[in-house]
Design an enzyme around this catalytic site. Structure first.
Site, mmCIF file in Angstrom:
data_model
loop_
_atom_site.group_PDB
_atom_site.id
_atom_site.type_symbol
_atom_site.label_atom_id
_atom_site.label_comp_id
_atom_site.label_asym_id
_atom_site.label_seq_id
_atom_site.Cartn_x
_atom_site.Cartn_y
_atom_site.Cartn_z
ATOM 1 N N GLN A 1 2.893 9.915 1.361
ATOM 2 C CA GLN A 1 4.185 9.234 1.292
ATOM 3 C C GLN A 1 4.984 9.611 0.052
ATOM 4 O OE1 GLN A 1 2.357 5.160 2.183
ATOM 5 N NE2 GLN A 1 4.412 4.996 3.055
ATOM 6 N N GLY B 1 0.826 -1.202 0.000
ATOM 7 C CA GLY B 1 0.000 0.000 0.000
ATOM 8 C C GLY B 1 0.854 1.243 0.000
ATOM 9 N N HIS C 1 -3.905 0.969 7.907
ATOM 10 C CA HIS C 1 -2.549 1.543 7.876
ATOM 11 C C HIS C 1 -2.486 2.725 6.914
ATOM 12 C CE1 HIS C 1 2.008 1.010 7.694
ATOM 13 N NE2 HIS C 1 1.768 1.815 6.686
ATOM 14 N N GLU C 2 -3.044 2.541 5.702
ATOM 15 C CA GLU C 2 -2.964 3.612 4.700
ATOM 16 C C GLU C 2 -3.827 4.814 5.097
ATOM 17 O OE1 GLU C 2 -0.578 3.456 2.738
ATOM 18 O OE2 GLU C 2 -0.228 1.337 3.103
ATOM 19 N N CYS D 1 6.253 -0.448 6.743
ATOM 20 C CA CYS D 1 5.840 0.731 5.989
ATOM 21 C C CYS D 1 6.992 1.163 5.092
ATOM 22 C CB CYS D 1 5.490 1.849 6.964
ATOM 23 S SG CYS D 1 5.006 3.385 6.167
ATOM 24 N N LEU D 2 6.675 1.525 3.843
ATOM 25 C CA LEU D 2 7.720 1.967 2.920
ATOM 26 C C LEU D 2 8.392 3.246 3.405
ATOM 27 C CD1 LEU D 2 5.924 1.270 -0.484
ATOM 28 C CD2 LEU D 2 7.746 -0.083 0.591
ATOM 29 N N HIS E 1 -2.135 7.174 7.358
ATOM 30 C CA HIS E 1 -1.212 8.100 6.683
ATOM 31 C C HIS E 1 -1.910 9.403 6.291
ATOM 32 C CE1 HIS E 1 2.591 6.000 6.195
ATOM 33 N NE2 HIS E 1 1.985 4.911 5.749
HETATM 34 NI NI NI Z 1 2.872 3.068 5.509
#
Ligand code: NI
Length: 161
Positions: free
Chosen positions: A51, A46, A133-134, A91-92, A137
């Site tokens: 991000q 995701g 999670h997304e 997480c990226l 953000h």
């Molecule tokens: Ni993330």
């Protein structure tokens, strides 16, 4: 399509609240495509627009093993949540780390698609985890705020198994 630069924890854009999208534009379609490409390239499940430095309420998710079931959610809202699951999350924007987070087992989501049509979907299990999670953000939150216990290096997890 183009790859976008993924912002890393410590970048202030990741702590800000993203703005609601009021209508589709060519730029937003390009953003969604770029986010998918960036997510697949980084082997993530995701990615949220903050991000990549864009404070707009849009997320992309693909939890399929085949990496061929992209989901684009615009202005997503969780309208129902139930159950509970505790599992590892990464997480990226927090490279090389993983931690235990408790999330709902099931969520019902209202959002808009790329044609700005209202959509509703049910997410279970890992998909529900990814949605939660997304969406965090979009409100300036990282999963590390919710980690139970230590933030780990995934290589340490492999040694435990
Ligand atoms: Ni993330």
């Amino acid at each position: 399509m183009a790859l976008r630069k993924i912002r890393i924890q410590g970048d202030s854009v990741l702590t800000k609240t993203a703005k609601e999208i009021t209508g589709m534009t060519g730029r937003l379609r390009t953003l969604a495509q770029d986010m998918l490409e960036t997510m697949y390239e980084a082997e993530g499940v995701g990615l949220a627009a903050p991000q990549v430095g864009i404070l707009k309420r849009i997320v992309v998710i693909d939890v399929s093993e085949e990496r061929n079931q992209p989901v684009v959610l615009i202005n997503p809202v969780i309208t129902e949540a139930d159950g509970e699951q505790t599992g590892y999350e990464g997480c990226l924007s927090v490279p090389g780390k993983s931690g235990l987070v408790t999330r709902p087992m099931h969520v019902h989501v209202k959002a808009r698609n790329l044609d700005f049509e209202e959509i509703e979907l049910e997410a279970e299990g890992f998909f529900a985890r990814a949605v939660c999670h997304e969406l965090d953000h979009l409100d300036g939150h990282l999963y590390v705020e919710k980690v139970e216990g230590e933030l780990l290096d995934p290589s340490e997890l492999e040694e435990e198994e």
